[in-house]
Design a protein around this motif. Structure first.
Motif, mmCIF file in Angstrom:
data_model
loop_
_atom_site.group_PDB
_atom_site.id
_atom_site.type_symbol
_atom_site.label_atom_id
_atom_site.label_comp_id
_atom_site.label_asym_id
_atom_site.label_seq_id
_atom_site.Cartn_x
_atom_site.Cartn_y
_atom_site.Cartn_z
ATOM 1 N N SER B 46 92.385 -19.884 31.935
ATOM 2 C CA SER B 46 91.163 -20.006 31.121
ATOM 3 C C SER B 46 90.943 -21.449 30.690
ATOM 4 O O SER B 46 89.814 -21.936 30.704
ATOM 5 C CB SER B 46 91.255 -19.113 29.884
ATOM 6 O OG SER B 46 91.276 -17.762 30.249
ATOM 7 N N ASP B 175 85.637 -15.946 34.400
ATOM 8 C CA ASP B 175 86.950 -15.842 33.761
ATOM 9 C C ASP B 175 87.278 -14.368 33.536
ATOM 10 O O ASP B 175 86.797 -13.758 32.587
ATOM 11 C CB ASP B 175 86.981 -16.606 32.442
ATOM 12 C CG ASP B 175 88.410 -16.757 31.908
ATOM 13 O OD1 ASP B 175 89.342 -16.218 32.550
ATOM 14 O OD2 ASP B 175 88.587 -17.404 30.857
ATOM 15 N N GLU B 176 88.064 -13.815 34.418
ATOM 16 C CA GLU B 176 88.455 -12.400 34.341
ATOM 17 C C GLU B 176 87.258 -11.500 34.038
ATOM 18 O O GLU B 176 87.230 -10.819 33.000
ATOM 19 C CB GLU B 176 89.542 -12.201 33.290
ATOM 20 C CG GLU B 176 90.776 -13.037 33.572
ATOM 21 C CD GLU B 176 91.983 -12.574 32.776
ATOM 22 O OE1 GLU B 176 92.027 -11.373 32.421
ATOM 23 O OE2 GLU B 176 92.875 -13.389 32.523
HETATM 24 MG MG MG Z 1 92.607 -16.266 30.331
#
Ligand code: MG
Ligand code: ADP
Lengths: 215, 254
Positions: B46, B175-176
């Motif tokens: 991240s 991000d995910e």
């Molecule tokens: Mg992360």
């Protein structure tokens, strides 16, 4: 004094009370936002000053603040201002309520997730757009119940203007009550305050409802 | 491949207080490439994305989009371009968050058209017509007037993808994107990303969906402890002889 005259006079006082109420909101709501910015400022000095301001305003009686604001120009500068009574009342109420509103705004602003700012930033919004378009509307929705509380308190606090002998409803009710040696004017004034607050609460509820379309 | 390089990161480093989160990461992404980043939680994925999207300032290294320098090293310090310059560079990329970060007080339509109108000065008519196309494409045509709170997580994430696409970025970071979703909802979001890959959208995706990364990516990067431990085609990564990589992937394949 006849009941009719009494109602007439209290009605006039009610008008004056409403005047204090609306003008105070008009000035203290934006001022409070400004103070809350100061309270959250990165600059330590600005933050300190704002914090001090809020603590004084919340830590001393509003009645005392009214007296200080009214008499300060005379005692500090020897200035004898004509027609200063009403502006002094509005000023004192506004700076006092701004302090309470500032803390409410701050709580609201700090409750918005940092993700909202980040999303706005990545989308290219500038700081002003981010605050006024994305953050503030959500803050207002969240703080509305607290604002309602303060507003209702304000309706009742307007009666403190009696210390400067301003002819708002409470001052008048007290005068009539003393003259007629009757508690009736005070009861009627109480009823008027109650009706006023009933209307305020109704209006605020409508505003809260209007913002109910999202969570 | 002689395609244009859209993103170039050289020797990026980033720490928080005493903690070195990104140690030395270099990465270049070409037009049309799909790059997946995998790795254990806490490895700095991240942070890498946040530095690349300028939500976080790097401590060292350089960041270049389409040849335009956003940040570079000068006398051992990382300096950023002027605000005006960064505003321009920012238009090259979009970011899709794990938890969507939609604007709750705006309808789906408003969420999508607001930035194009306010930021890029696109007319309302044009913004709306483009938003309708996007909603159609992402299977949300009937949700234009809904508010985010009325949508499932999968629908919200698709709206947030539409919101990012509405600004027509050249490169899109994720991000995910499915980590906050119930398992039965991840499929609809992955499908949308697959569709974008087919249209040759350049994407950098942090994900724990190994099978998805494998079938979709041109390249997979395995990150651990702030560095790129391994990278290569999905075949190379899934057949890696590195113990750590195999162990990590193995955990997700049960
Ligand atoms: Mg992360
Ligand atoms: N804003 C921050 N302040 C302090 N530490 C942070 C911050 N952001 C991330 N970290 C730390 O950096 C490390 C990497 O985090 P992150 O980039 O979120 O990893 P990943 O996305 O791979 O799970 C973690 O140890 C995390 O606690």
């Amino acid at each position: 004094m006849s009941t009719g005259t009494m109602f007439m006079q209290l009605g006039k006082g009610m008008f004056s009370t409403a005047e204090i109420f609306f003008l105070t909101l008009l000035f203290s709501l934006p001022l409070g936002l400004l103070v809350s910015f100061g309270r959250m400022a990165r600059n330590g000095i600005i933050r300190g000053i704002s914090k001090f301001y809020i603590s004084i305003m919340r830590g001393t009686p509003l009645m005392l603040q009214l007296l200080v604001v009214y008499f300060a120009p005379y005692y500090l500068f020897g200035a004898n201002l004509r027609g200063y009574r009403f502006p002094a009342i509005i000023l004192a109420f506004s700076i006092n309520y701004a302090a309470y509103f500032a803390e409410i705004y701050r709580g609201g602003i700090e409750s918005i997730s940092v993700g909202q700012y980040e999303a706005a930033k990545v989308l290219g919004y500038n700081k002003g757009q981010t605050f006024f378009r994305i953050i503030l509307p959500q803050v207002l929705k969240r703080i509305m119940p607290s604002i309602t509380n303060e507003t209702i308190t304000l309706v009742k606090d307007t009666s403190l203007a009696f210390v400067l002998a301003h002819a708002e409803m409470f001052t008048i009710a007290k005068q009539i009550a003393a003259k007629d040696t009757s508690v009736m004017p005070l009861m009627v004034a109480g009823l008027f305050y109650y009706i006023f607050n009933f209307a305020v609460a109704f209006a605020m509820e409508r505003i809260e409802k209007a913002m109910d379309y999202y969570r | 491949m002689g395609a244009e390089v859209l993103l170039e990161i050289n020797h990026m480093s980033k720490g928080f207080d005493e903690l070195d989160v990104i140690k030395d990461i270099s990465l270049s992404v070409k037009k049309g490439e799909v790059v997946s980043i995998i790795g254990p939680s806490g490895s700095g994925k991240s942070t890498l994305l946040r530095c690349a999207t300028m939500l976080e300032k790097m401590d060292g290294g350089s960041l270049i989009y389409l040849g335009e320098k956003a940040a570079w090293e000068e006398k051992g310090r990382c300096v950023y371009a002027k605000k005006q310059e960064l505003k321009k560079i920012q238009k090259h990329f979009g970011l899709v968050f794990q938890n969507f970060n939609l604007f709750p007080h705006y309808s789906v339509m408003r969420n999508i058209i607001d930035a194009p109108m306010r930021v890029n000065g696109v007319s309302k008519r044009e913004a709306v017509s483009r938003a309708k196309e996007l909603l159609e494409q992402l299977g949300l045509a009937d949700k234009a007037d809904a508010y985010p709170c009325q949508l499932s997580g999968g629908q919200q994430q698709r709206v947030s993808i539409a919101r990012a696409l509405a600004l027509q970025p050249k490169i899109l970071f994720f991000d995910e994107p499915t980590s906050a979703l119930d398992p039965e909802l991840t499929g609809e979001v992955l499908k949308v990303i697959r569709q974008l890959a087919k249209e040759h959208m350049t994407m950098i995706i942090v994900t724990h969906e190994m099978q998805f990364a494998r079938e979709l990516s041109d390249r997979i990067i395995f990150m651990e402890q702030g560095i790129i431990q391994a990278q290569g085609t999905p075949e190379e990564i899934f057949a890696s002889d590195k113990e750590r990589v195999r162990a990590f992937i193995g955990k997700f394949q049960s």
